[in-house]
Scaffold this motif. Structure first.
Motif, mmCIF file in Angstrom:
data_model
loop_
_atom_site.group_PDB
_atom_site.id
_atom_site.type_symbol
_atom_site.label_atom_id
_atom_site.label_comp_id
_atom_site.label_asym_id
_atom_site.label_seq_id
_atom_site.Cartn_x
_atom_site.Cartn_y
_atom_site.Cartn_z
ATOM 1 N N VAL A 93 0.850 -1.189 0.000
ATOM 2 C CA VAL A 93 0.000 0.000 0.000
ATOM 3 C C VAL A 93 0.887 1.241 0.000
ATOM 4 N N ALA A 94 0.625 2.119 -0.958
ATOM 5 C CA ALA A 94 1.372 3.374 -1.077
ATOM 6 C C ALA A 94 0.536 4.520 -0.522
ATOM 7 N N VAL A 95 1.177 5.414 0.239
ATOM 8 C CA VAL A 95 0.510 6.650 0.641
ATOM 9 C C VAL A 95 0.737 7.665 -0.469
ATOM 10 N N ASP A 96 -0.346 8.076 -1.105
ATOM 11 C CA ASP A 96 -0.264 9.023 -2.219
ATOM 12 C C ASP A 96 0.366 10.335 -1.719
ATOM 13 N N ALA A 97 1.351 10.854 -2.458
ATOM 14 C CA ALA A 97 2.094 12.045 -2.023
ATOM 15 C C ALA A 97 1.205 13.281 -1.996
ATOM 16 N N PRO A 98 1.256 14.061 -0.907
ATOM 17 C CA PRO A 98 0.444 15.274 -0.813
ATOM 18 C C PRO A 98 0.746 16.221 -1.972
ATOM 19 N N GLY A 99 -0.287 16.869 -2.483
ATOM 20 C CA GLY A 99 -0.105 17.813 -3.582
ATOM 21 C C GLY A 99 -0.214 19.240 -3.072
ATOM 22 N N PRO A 100 -0.219 20.183 -3.982
ATOM 23 C CA PRO A 100 -0.275 21.590 -3.574
ATOM 24 C C PRO A 100 -1.626 21.933 -2.933
ATOM 25 N N GLY A 101 -2.699 21.287 -3.349
ATOM 26 C CA GLY A 101 -4.023 21.550 -2.759
ATOM 27 C C GLY A 101 -4.432 20.392 -1.870
ATOM 28 N N HIS A 102 -5.727 20.066 -1.830
ATOM 29 C CA HIS A 102 -6.162 18.949 -0.993
ATOM 30 C C HIS A 102 -6.022 17.618 -1.730
ATOM 31 N N ALA A 109 -2.783 13.030 -11.053
ATOM 32 C CA ALA A 109 -2.176 12.629 -12.329
ATOM 33 C C ALA A 109 -3.081 11.664 -13.105
ATOM 34 N N TYR A 110 -3.816 10.822 -12.359
ATOM 35 C CA TYR A 110 -4.726 9.877 -13.003
ATOM 36 C C TYR A 110 -6.103 10.488 -13.229
ATOM 37 N N ASN A 111 -6.285 11.712 -12.769
ATOM 38 C CA ASN A 111 -7.567 12.393 -12.950
ATOM 39 C C ASN A 111 -8.719 11.584 -12.334
ATOM 40 N N MET A 112 -8.483 11.039 -11.124
ATOM 41 C CA MET A 112 -9.508 10.213 -10.479
ATOM 42 C C MET A 112 -10.673 11.067 -10.000
ATOM 43 N N ARG A 113 -11.845 10.450 -9.972
ATOM 44 C CA ARG A 113 -13.063 11.132 -9.565
ATOM 45 C C ARG A 113 -13.305 11.057 -8.056
#
Lengths: 176, 176, 176, 176
Positions: A93-102, A109-113
């Motif tokens: 399990v990977a913890v998705d890296a925090p981005g500039p917003g929430h 990057a995957y444009n998930m909904r």
């Protein structure tokens, strides 16, 4: 279309960090979830476990992606570690890296909904399916079966489905 | 037997703290849970919601009790608040007061075996049922129906059931 | 209101015919069904089995009532006998006596809306509950619990619920 | 291995009789069932409906096969017709032709273990999968997905699974 790279802050259930390039030659299923998303707990993660247990591990790799886009303080890596233990989740399990917003970076990057989202990547690293919300086992099985039979990359259109709709969480998932 | 008092560090979903004395005259059902206990999420809390929606609120009061006895860092009030929001839990929830060891105080006073535990208290404040693990709806309905019909305290034996057994969490609950 | 008598063409799973008078002193639950009614097979009959196994047999008697109002040629006693065997139904089952029209006699006397219908009769032979379609286990448990506690007949209003609506069969039952 | 021919006494839900030769070019899924087999009603037939609704009808044909090997008097075509109506089964259903003993002819030709049995036949008429009892949707989806991708007959080994074991009916099926 080449699947975007994973951008990861921290890994669980693996000795070394993983990259999609490392997994080239295998079909990769990414289950993006949040530990406090009811649809992820009741449907998404059990489905990921089922895929893990149904197909040969040397041909299909299952990866969890903890893509937190709300209640960040409530779903820290400390809480996630306990969650993975209690729910007996054993795939990496990977913890998705925090981005500039929430929104975390891989999710963007995957444009998930929203969550749960399910991604299928073929042996050559191409993004082949992208589902949001409930996924039919029969449909998913057919997609994995198709990818398993492929010996070389094909030009197959991307399939997408989604069931959840309104922002927020309901039984089928959490929507942006 | 008089039901022990609730010992509470913090309340959610209520404007003012509650005591069992305040609830005298109503039947009280206490659902003791941990937010990362799989059996609590899949069975215990849905059952508590069902009781909340089945019986008249002026006769049956449902209270959640967050009795954390493991992974304390992972189940803080901040995480619990997000959990209650995402799982749409609207009945009052008490955070069981930390005890001298890993067991919280109310959990210890009731001698609970783990989570989920379900407690029934009659209109006069007596402890009347104590279940651990899965509870049959039919059985629980019969117990609440019996308590509803009582007009005055009776000398009825305490009923207890339990299904989970080994220490740790399984599908039916988390055991001490 | 006194519960109408059973009008029966044939019994299964009992050595001698039963009457409500014979069962006086017990709570009686009648599960009216048709063997080809999907809601009866998926919900009604499993619920009747659960009641049979949850409450003491000397206090609560469960009786099946095969009330055929459609496809009469397809649900003969010969077929019913095989059905009861395959579905492992062991409580007594009465074949509702054919009436002048397509409705059998007991079904007409109870003014049932279709199948599954669930009837509760108290120890004194009074009709106390009449449900059509899906029945909540929690609600049913509360009703049986209430009847169990009664020592003498009370003047309690009849409770009725129903979920199925359109004529014909759907997941919740078959409607007249 | 070439799939044995269907030997049929009577058809439902089709204007003209069907043969496997007629269906050449399509993948054929045969769901063998008995109308009074609990596992067929709860798992086998719902799965067949799901396959019917998931895959394109011009590529995957679903056929029911009523293979009665017990209680013959209870499961006549008259009863089957009512069953198909009440359970809203709309794919073609063949009544397996009676054999010299209690086993019907097609069931014997396929060497089936009981009901439900699920048969997959590829576009060239070869028997490719034979399941008895519960079938995982994920596994079945993968098998159908594999067959869908094939353009020409391949030499793939026959896969077989089974879950029910003791003679008679249980939750997963009815065994010879």
């Amino acid at each position: 279309m080449k699947a975007p790279s994973l951008q990861v802050a921290q890994w669980f259930n693996t000795e070394a960090p993983l990259t999609l390039d490392d997994l080239s030659g295998k079909i990769v299923m990414i289950e993006a979830f949040q530990m406090l998303c009811p649809g992820c707990v009741s449907h998404g993660l059990p489905l990921a476990k089922l895929v893990q247990n149904t197909f040969p591990k040397d041909q299909v790799a299952v990866i969890g992606l903890h893509s937190v886009f709300e209640h960040h303080d409530a779903m820290t890596p400390v809480s996630l570690a306990a969650f993975l233990h209690e729910y007996k989740i054993t795939f990496p399990v990977a913890v998705d890296a925090p981005g500039p917003g929430h929104l975390p970076k891989t999710m963007a990057a995957y444009n998930m909904r929203g969550t749960p989202s399910l991604i299928l990547i073929d042996r050559s690293g191409n993004l082949r399916a992208h589902h949001f919300g409930d996924v039919s086992q029969l449909q998913l099985g057919a997609e994995i079966g198709t990818l398993l039979l492929e010996k070389a990359p094909l030009d197959v259109a991307l399939s997408e489905t989604e069931t959840a709709q309104k922002p927020g969480c309901d039984e089928t998932g959490c929507s942006l």
